[in-house]
Design a protein around this motif. Structure first.
Motif, mmCIF file in Angstrom:
data_model
loop_
_atom_site.group_PDB
_atom_site.id
_atom_site.type_symbol
_atom_site.label_atom_id
_atom_site.label_comp_id
_atom_site.label_asym_id
_atom_site.label_seq_id
_atom_site.Cartn_x
_atom_site.Cartn_y
_atom_site.Cartn_z
ATOM 1 N N GLU A 287 0.844 -1.191 0.000
ATOM 2 C CA GLU A 287 0.000 0.000 0.000
ATOM 3 C C GLU A 287 0.876 1.237 0.000
ATOM 4 O OE1 GLU A 287 -3.806 1.066 2.599
ATOM 5 O OE2 GLU A 287 -1.966 1.468 3.717
ATOM 6 N N LYS B 245 0.060 5.485 0.153
ATOM 7 C CA LYS B 245 -0.930 6.554 0.143
ATOM 8 C C LYS B 245 -0.397 7.775 0.874
ATOM 9 C CE LYS B 245 -3.333 5.042 4.356
ATOM 10 N NZ LYS B 245 -4.612 4.546 4.927
ATOM 11 N N THR C 50 -1.777 10.609 3.445
ATOM 12 C CA THR C 50 -2.884 10.970 4.327
ATOM 13 C C THR C 50 -2.746 12.448 4.661
ATOM 14 O OG1 THR C 50 -3.080 8.753 5.265
ATOM 15 C CG2 THR C 50 -4.013 10.558 6.540
ATOM 16 N N ASP C 51 -3.655 13.232 4.102
ATOM 17 C CA ASP C 51 -3.619 14.680 4.255
ATOM 18 C C ASP C 51 -4.587 15.098 5.354
ATOM 19 O OD1 ASP C 51 -2.622 17.219 2.556
ATOM 20 O OD2 ASP C 51 -4.631 17.610 3.336
ATOM 21 N N SER D 62 -9.427 14.528 7.662
ATOM 22 C CA SER D 62 -8.337 13.917 6.895
ATOM 23 C C SER D 62 -8.911 13.249 5.661
ATOM 24 C CB SER D 62 -7.560 12.888 7.733
ATOM 25 O OG SER D 62 -8.360 11.747 7.994
ATOM 26 N N ASP E 96 -7.428 10.518 2.182
ATOM 27 C CA ASP E 96 -6.322 9.758 1.610
ATOM 28 C C ASP E 96 -6.242 9.953 0.100
ATOM 29 O OD1 ASP E 96 -5.625 8.684 4.058
ATOM 30 O OD2 ASP E 96 -6.883 6.901 3.809
ATOM 31 N N THR F 196 -4.643 7.611 -2.573
ATOM 32 C CA THR F 196 -4.102 6.252 -2.605
ATOM 33 C C THR F 196 -3.665 5.876 -4.013
ATOM 34 O OG1 THR F 196 -5.610 5.619 -0.816
ATOM 35 C CG2 THR F 196 -4.612 3.829 -2.091
ATOM 36 N N ASP G 204 0.724 13.214 6.862
ATOM 37 C CA ASP G 204 1.282 12.147 7.687
ATOM 38 C C ASP G 204 2.497 11.539 6.998
ATOM 39 O OD1 ASP G 204 1.400 10.132 9.770
ATOM 40 O OD2 ASP G 204 0.683 8.740 8.231
#
Length: 516
Positions: free
Chosen positions: A254, A256, A258-259, A300, A302, A304, A339
């Motif tokens: 994975e 991604k 994460t904002d 938040s 994502d 991805t 993140d």
């Protein structure tokens, strides 16, 4: 013991996906003597020690080795581990391998070469073996896992690499990493590893307990970064954010971003763009919010990458727009976080403001004088915070928004939520009352390191009513109270001359009336 067709089409083993050594047989014999349970040593190697110490591996046995005949004349084959038969059969089917109810599907897949074997390390390969390994993890049907505890701390160096070992009963395993990706390493993709050695000429598994080596399928992470195109903005402005990160090679299962948008930001859906090594790539390769996201304390979303292996080793860049909305704090500005494997990367956009005072000739504040502020040729709208205090509105449709701002009882006006990079024009549009002359000066406001700088010209303020040092704008009740220097003095003489001329005309008219 008489044995018929001990091995039917054994698949010769090689290093598979950097760590899978396979010997396989579809064996038919008069009887099966025993399952091989003797321990074998599995050695994990890595370029950095963190790849070993940060991993959290569980070993699931998917294939048993069985011994046919006596120890002296033994032959070996592969059968699916009974505890994980359902998981194996399902994963094989997901990987596109033919399965049947009347056979051992793992052994059959090895015998027929349906599971790809490679001596290389094809991290990005979409082959059936990789799909098989991924499905074993994602379908979550495996049972009987053994937590991997290395027999000793990893040994090695940064130059030669590191290694650590674990002892497990001989067989075929899939190792699943449940660790969370950190700033130092990715989460490892599933690794299929088998003990044993194979006689390549005889195509036979000869020593099922021989150790196996696997190169850890995680790698060092590159940090994720975030930037914003404006360090200063005004409420209502649009900001462009850029997220950047490198997908490791081997690619993690994975990847991604994460904002975490803060209060005062509205992330605009439909503005996302995607790049790999600075080349724009299809939006269909990514999953992003389908509607606007409003920032807040716990907000938040994502971004991805749908198939990280497609972009293994590449730098991924994502850009998107956010509008600064009316909830923005003029004190704190707007803050957006990203993140970075548990540590937030923070970018901030701030606001500036300015104030001035409308005064009479004695320096006393004048109440209810109306002004407008322009950004270039655009009249700005503000929301009243308190008497004489205004916060820029995101738009003219903002509740309570007005273009006409008024001084308070002390003659003061203050503005917040503005952009330090811009220059604003302030114009008086309506005097407090008819007591004062109808003279409407204007001036500009720019910013130097966040400090407001007022400026005037002879054109914008011909009367010299704006004092840029003490930030006052004067009004008077008669022309005799106007300044007598500079352009203002010249203007005054012009006005006086006009008044005198007007008086002369009045006298002449009255004289003519008397003559008649």
């Amino acid at each position: 013991m008489k044995m018929r067709k001990l091995f039917a089409g054994i698949a010769a083993a090689a290093t598979l996906l950097g760590g899978m050594v396979l010997g396989a047989a579809s064996a038919q014999a008069d009887d099966i003597t025993t399952t091989v349970n003797t321990s074998a040593t599995f050695t994990f190697t890595a370029e950095t020690v963190e790849q070993l110490t940060k991993a959290n591996l569980t070993a699931y046995k998917i294939g048993d080795y069985v011994q046919y005949g006596s120890d002296k004349n033994a032959a070996y084959g592969v059968v699916t581990n009974s505890d994980n038969k359902n998981a194996v059969d399902s994963a094989l089917k997901t990987a596109g391998v033919n399965t049947a109810n009347n056979q051992d599907n793992l052994a059959a897949a090895l015998n027929t070469g349906a599971l790809d074997i490679s001596a290389m390390r094809p991290w990005n390969s979409p082959d059936k073996t990789r799909k098989f390994a991924n499905a074993l993890e994602s379908e979550n049907k495996l049972t009987g896992g053994t937590q991997v505890t290395f027999t000793a701390a990893p040994t090695g160096s940064d130059e030669s690499g590191y290694s650590a070992t674990v002892n497990l009963p001989a067989g075929i395993y899939v190792f699943i990493d449940s660790a969370t990706a950190t700033g130092s390493v990715t989460k490892a993709i599933p690794m299929i590893v088998a003990s044993g050695t194979v006689d390549t000429e005889k195509k036979a598994l000869t020593n099922p307990t021989a150790g196996a080596t696997v190169n850890m399928k995680n790698t060092k992470n590159s940090v994720k970064t975030k930037t914003v195109d404006k360090a200063s903005a005004a409420i209502g402005d649009t900001l462009t954010y850029t997220l950047t990160g490198v997908i490791a090679n081997p690619a993690p299962a994975e990847f991604k971003f994460t904002d975490k948008p803060g209060k005062g930001l509205t992330i605009k859906a439909g503005t996302f763009k995607f790049y790999a090594d600075n080349v724009e790539v299809p939006a269909t390769d990514f999953t992003v919010p389908s509607s606007d996201v409003t920032g807040g304390e716990n907000a938040s979303f994502d971004v991805t990458v749908n198939d990280p292996s497609k972009y293994a080793g590449k730098t991924i860049k994502v850009t998107f727009n956010a509008m600064v909305n009316d909830e923005a704090s003029v004190t704190d500005g707007v803050v957006n976080k990203l993140d970075n494997y548990g540590t937030d990367v923070e970018v901030k956009t701030g606001f500036v403001g300015f104030d001035f005072t409308k005064v009479d000739p004695d320096g006393k504040g004048i109440e209810n004088v109306t002004f407008q502020v322009k950004d270039g040729g655009t009249v700005l709208y503000f929301v009243k915070q308190d008497d004489g205090s205004y916060k820029k509105a995101a738009s003219a449709t903002t509740s309570g928004a007005t273009a006409d701002v008024k001084t308070n009882g002390m003659g003061k006006l203050s503005f917040t939520g503005l952009d330090a990079a811009k220059t604003y024009t302030v114009t008086e549009t309506n005097r407090a009352s008819d007591v004062y002359l109808d003279i409407k000066p204007s001036f500009t406001v720019s910013f130097n390191n966040g400090t407001a700088v007022l400026s005037r010209t002879a054109t914008s303020d011909p009367w010299g009513l704006v004092n840029t040092t003490v930030r006052t704008v004067k009004n008077v009740k008669s022309i005799t109270q106007l300044p007598l220097t500079g352009a203002a003095g010249t203007t005054l003489f012009t006005v006086v001359a006009l008044l005198v001329a007007g008086a002369g005309v009045t006298v002449a008219v009255k004289s003519r009336q008397r003559m008649h």
